[in-house]
Motif scaffolding. Structure first.
Motif, PDB file in Angstrom:
ATOM      1  N   HIS A 198      -0.964  -4.839 -11.857  1.00 53.77           N
ATOM      2  CA  HIS A 198      -1.785  -5.860 -12.511  1.00 53.77           C
ATOM      3  C   HIS A 198      -3.017  -5.298 -13.209  1.00 53.77           C
ATOM      4  O   HIS A 198      -3.623  -5.989 -14.036  1.00 53.77           O
ATOM      5  N   THR A 199      -3.410  -4.065 -12.889  1.00 48.60           N
ATOM      6  CA  THR A 199      -4.677  -3.556 -13.421  1.00 48.60           C
ATOM      7  C   THR A 199      -4.567  -2.192 -14.105  1.00 48.60           C
ATOM      8  O   THR A 199      -5.485  -1.813 -14.836  1.00 48.60           O
ATOM      9  N   LEU A 206      -7.016  -7.613   0.280  1.00 52.17           N
ATOM     10  CA  LEU A 206      -6.084  -7.424  -0.823  1.00 52.17           C
ATOM     11  C   LEU A 206      -5.961  -8.699  -1.654  1.00 52.17           C
ATOM     12  O   LEU A 206      -6.028  -8.653  -2.894  1.00 52.17           O
ATOM     13  N   ILE A 252      -1.785  -4.049  -6.910  1.00 56.13           N
ATOM     14  CA  ILE A 252      -3.030  -3.815  -7.643  1.00 56.13           C
ATOM     15  C   ILE A 252      -2.731  -3.063  -8.938  1.00 56.13           C
ATOM     16  O   ILE A 252      -3.210  -3.428 -10.025  1.00 56.13           O
ATOM     17  N   ASN A 255      -2.103   0.815  -4.411  1.00 55.12           N
ATOM     18  CA  ASN A 255      -1.355  -0.362  -3.967  1.00 55.12           C
ATOM     19  C   ASN A 255      -0.538  -0.833  -5.164  1.00 55.12           C
ATOM     20  O   ASN A 255      -1.086  -1.029  -6.260  1.00 55.12           O
ATOM     21  N   ARG A 267      -8.873  -9.339  -3.970  1.00 55.31           N
ATOM     22  CA  ARG A 267      -8.844  -8.551  -5.207  1.00 55.31           C
ATOM     23  C   ARG A 267      -7.808  -9.113  -6.189  1.00 55.31           C
ATOM     24  O   ARG A 267      -8.076  -9.246  -7.383  1.00 55.31           O
ATOM     25  N   LEU A 268      -6.638  -9.429  -5.681  1.00 55.67           N
ATOM     26  CA  LEU A 268      -5.567  -9.880  -6.565  1.00 55.67           C
ATOM     27  C   LEU A 268      -5.863 -11.240  -7.194  1.00 55.67           C
ATOM     28  O   LEU A 268      -5.490 -11.488  -8.345  1.00 55.67           O
ATOM     29  N   ASP A 311      -7.088   2.481  -4.031  1.00 58.56           N
ATOM     30  CA  ASP A 311      -6.469   1.680  -5.087  1.00 58.56           C
ATOM     31  C   ASP A 311      -4.972   1.914  -5.200  1.00 58.56           C
ATOM     32  O   ASP A 311      -4.321   1.352  -6.086  1.00 58.56           O
ATOM     33  N   ASP A 362       0.849  -1.191   0.000  1.00 55.74           N
ATOM     34  CA  ASP A 362       0.000   0.000   0.000  1.00 55.74           C
ATOM     35  C   ASP A 362       0.883   1.240   0.000  1.00 55.74           C
ATOM     36  O   ASP A 362       1.845   1.320   0.769  1.00 55.74           O
TER      37      ASP A 362
END
Length: 293
Positions: A173-174, A212, A170, A167, A215-216, A165, A143
């Motif tokens: 990857h996004t 976390l 995150i 992080n 989400r991942l 968001d 984070d």
């Protein structure tokens, strides 16, 4: 006169009921303001519901339709922080709305965006003084708790990303900007997954970590690396970024721990050559609003 437990118990129960109805009304109002087009869903010819349907919110947040319907009906059910986080993202809540959602649900938001007591004014001053060197403060979950202006433009525009968001795992990857900026993207993803697994051992079962990972694990590239069960420790290393503002950067990554145990750390990126040093100075100028030369 002594007040009995039976006489006092209805009051807390009544308060919880009021909160459930407020939560139900809040969810309905947020759902009805979002159009299907905003979240990439087809409108269809027979839509009567303003905004999204309940089943669409359930789909976007990966919860059961019946369970979400019960929430909007103010049923007395338990709501996990992972589900609240998913609903906040599906309904595109801003920071104030997100805080309101968690408060109505009687839960504590575990994201660092909600509360960062470890980032003191002195640490923020240090981040500023390090400019034009990019620097930030991260925890062991990746984070991003605080950052300076050069870091804000290192991999795109971090200021434009919602705090919840911010992080690194995150984003790598996004977020397309972060992915385009990482010269060795697949190696970076694999190493970060291995570092996260090493850190996880001391935080098993903690809500923020479960949230976390939830989400991942929706991302196939992360799942593949996570299932390798690789573990690595921390170490300084050279990183290469293709910055959208000033071009190629070669940097030395260093972790400066803020306590005796691995946890919160200041991450710095010092230039490896004169060309990168000059480009960091230009990037800092851009971040400060100085016109690019």
């Amino acid at each position: 006169m002594t007040t009995t437990a039976q006489e006092t118990s209805p009051q807390p129960a009544r308060g919880a009921e009021i909160r459930r109805h407020e939560l139900a009304a809040f969810l309905r109002s947020r759902r009805e303001r979002i159009t299907p087009e905003q979240v990439g869903l087809p409108r269809g010819a027979r839509r009567r519901t303003p905004g999204l349907r309940r089943e669409e919110v359930a789909q976007l947040s990966a919860v059961g339709v019946t369970w979400y319907t019960w929430l909007e009906q103010a049923r007395d059910i338990q709501v996990s922080v992972q589900v609240l986080d998913a609903l906040a993202r599906a309904l595109r809540l801003d920071a104030g709305e997100r805080a309101h959602l968690f408060q109505l649900a009687g839960a504590t938001d575990p994201t660092p965006a909600a509360n960062c007591p470890s980032v003191t004014p002195a640490l923020r001053e240090m981040l500023t003084r390090l400019e034009p060197v990019p620097a930030c403060i991260q925890n062991s979950r990746y984070d991003i708790l605080a950052y300076n202006r050069t870091y804000a433009r290192l991999l795109g525009d971090l200021d434009a990303i919602p705090p919840e968001d911010r992080n690194c795992l995150i984003l790598v990857h996004t977020n397309r900007d972060w992915q385009a900026a990482c010269v060795h993207l697949e190696e970076t993803r694999r190493l970060m997954a291995a570092r996260l697994r090493a850190s996880l051992a001391g935080h098993l079962g903690e809500p923020a970590w479960k949230m976390l990972l939830g989400r991942l694990e929706e991302v196939p590239e992360f799942r593949e690396n996570w299932q390798r069960y690789e573990v690595v420790g921390t170490r300084s290393k050279t990183k290469e970024f293709l910055n959208p503002y000033v071009g190629h950067l070669t940097l030395e990554h260093t972790d400066l721990w803020l306590g005796p145990q691995p946890g919160a750390r200041m991450v710095t990126y010092t230039p490896k050559n004169d060309e990168t040093r000059e480009r960091l100075e230009r990037l800092h100028g851009i971040a400060c609003g100085v016109p690019a030369r």
